[in-house]
Design a protein around this motif. Structure first.
Motif, PDB file in Angstrom:
ATOM      1  N   CYS A  32       0.865  -1.185   0.017  1.00 21.29           N
ATOM      2  CA  CYS A  32      -0.008  -0.084   0.103  1.00 21.29           C
ATOM      3  C   CYS A  32       0.778   1.424  -0.026  1.00 21.29           C
ATOM      4  O   CYS A  32       0.580   2.056  -0.766  1.00 21.29           O
ATOM      5  CB  CYS A  32      -0.791   0.038   1.024  1.00 21.29           C
ATOM      6  SG  CYS A  32      -2.102  -1.486   1.051  1.00 21.29           S
TER       7      CYS A  32
ATOM      8  N   HIS B  22      -1.680   2.997  -2.341  1.00 25.59           N
ATOM      9  CA  HIS B  22      -3.239   2.762  -2.567  1.00 25.59           C
ATOM     10  C   HIS B  22      -4.029   3.890  -1.971  1.00 25.59           C
ATOM     11  O   HIS B  22      -3.791   4.225  -0.717  1.00 25.59           O
ATOM     12  CB  HIS B  22      -3.197   1.636  -1.330  1.00 25.59           C
ATOM     13  CG  HIS B  22      -4.669   0.940  -1.420  1.00 25.59           C
ATOM     14  ND1 HIS B  22      -5.177   0.029  -0.545  1.00 25.59           N
ATOM     15  CD2 HIS B  22      -5.486   1.048  -2.217  1.00 25.59           C
ATOM     16  CE1 HIS B  22      -6.400  -0.320  -0.650  1.00 25.59           C
ATOM     17  NE2 HIS B  22      -6.615   0.589  -1.852  1.00 25.59           N
TER      18      HIS B  22
ATOM     19  N   CYS C  74      -5.967   4.802   1.575  1.00 27.93           N
ATOM     20  CA  CYS C  74      -5.575   3.630   2.533  1.00 27.93           C
ATOM     21  C   CYS C  74      -4.572   4.316   3.710  1.00 27.93           C
ATOM     22  O   CYS C  74      -3.673   5.251   3.348  1.00 27.93           O
ATOM     23  CB  CYS C  74      -4.810   2.609   1.685  1.00 27.93           C
ATOM     24  SG  CYS C  74      -4.270   1.211   2.918  1.00 27.93           S
TER      25      CYS C  74
ATOM     26  N   TRP D 264      -4.223  -5.416  -2.976  1.00 22.28           N
ATOM     27  CA  TRP D 264      -3.425  -4.635  -1.876  1.00 22.28           C
ATOM     28  C   TRP D 264      -3.136  -5.338  -0.676  1.00 22.28           C
ATOM     29  O   TRP D 264      -3.770  -6.320  -0.169  1.00 22.28           O
ATOM     30  CB  TRP D 264      -4.226  -3.317  -1.687  1.00 22.28           C
ATOM     31  CG  TRP D 264      -4.645  -2.364  -2.935  1.00 22.28           C
ATOM     32  CD1 TRP D 264      -5.665  -2.357  -3.697  1.00 22.28           C
ATOM     33  CD2 TRP D 264      -3.568  -1.567  -3.500  1.00 22.28           C
ATOM     34  NE1 TRP D 264      -5.644  -1.352  -4.618  1.00 22.28           N
ATOM     35  CE2 TRP D 264      -4.244  -0.975  -4.511  1.00 22.28           C
ATOM     36  CE3 TRP D 264      -2.251  -1.261  -3.160  1.00 22.28           C
ATOM     37  CZ2 TRP D 264      -3.503  -0.151  -5.592  1.00 22.28           C
ATOM     38  CZ3 TRP D 264      -1.649  -0.239  -3.687  1.00 22.28           C
ATOM     39  CH2 TRP D 264      -2.285   0.349  -4.918  1.00 22.28           C
TER      40      TRP D 264
ATOM     41  N   CYS E 289      -3.218  -4.284   2.308  1.00 26.00           N
ATOM     42  CA  CYS E 289      -4.149  -4.522   3.294  1.00 26.00           C
ATOM     43  C   CYS E 289      -5.408  -5.319   3.204  1.00 26.00           C
ATOM     44  O   CYS E 289      -6.199  -5.722   3.982  1.00 26.00           O
ATOM     45  CB  CYS E 289      -4.707  -2.939   3.479  1.00 26.00           C
ATOM     46  SG  CYS E 289      -5.576  -2.384   1.908  1.00 26.00           S
TER      47      CYS E 289
HETATM   48 ZN   LIG Z   1      -4.211  -0.571   1.514  1.00 26.68          ZN
END
Ligand SMILES: [Zn+2]
Length: 135
Positions: free
Chosen positions: A64, A69, A72, A114, A116
């Motif tokens: 990320c 990202h 995020c 991603w 996350c």
């Molecule tokens: Zn992320």
């Protein structure tokens, strides 16, 4: 099940980025679904992390922070040395976009998972459901 040639696997063992934890989690989850894939096809734009040739599907597993990202919390830019980080990270984002465009022009479907998404098993499962429901 996983198609890896020994020479490439030896090369890859020397590249730390090839074995990040999010990638391992994604590989394992895709493998558990019974899909065959290849790793890091160097001949493809942006060198996708996971490639399913039969499905013409290329998957990137992105950190990320490094790939910024959007929205995020893992992606926030460091407060120090911003003149260093901003162009560097912007360059990564630009390179990613170019790779996706080039792959799509070659007829590949491109998906990004991603970091996350990989942190919670049910979130990863939902992401993979969405990707593989089309296969
Ligand atoms: Zn992320």
């Amino acid at each position: 099940m996983v198609e890896i040639d020994p020479k490439r696997s030896l090369q890859m063992s020397r590249i730390r980025s090839a074995d990040t934890k999010p990638e391992i989690l994604v590989r394992r989850a895709i493998h558990a679904r019974g899909f065959r894939f290849r790793l890091q096809r160097r001949d493809l734009p942006g060198r996708p992390d996971i490639v399913l040739p039969r499905h013409r599907l290329a998957i990137f597993v992105h950190g990320c922070f490094w790939h910024q990202h959007q929205g995020c919390k893992l992606a926030s830019t460091p407060k120090t040395r911003q003149d260093y980080w901003e162009p560097k990270l912007a360059g990564n984002v630009e390179r990613d976009a170019r790779a996706v465009g080039a792959l799509e022009a070659m007829g590949w479907r491109v998906q990004v998972i991603w970091e996350c998404d990989t942190r919670k098993p049910d979130r990863l499962a939902a992401r993979l459901d969405a990707i593989f429901s089309k296969e």
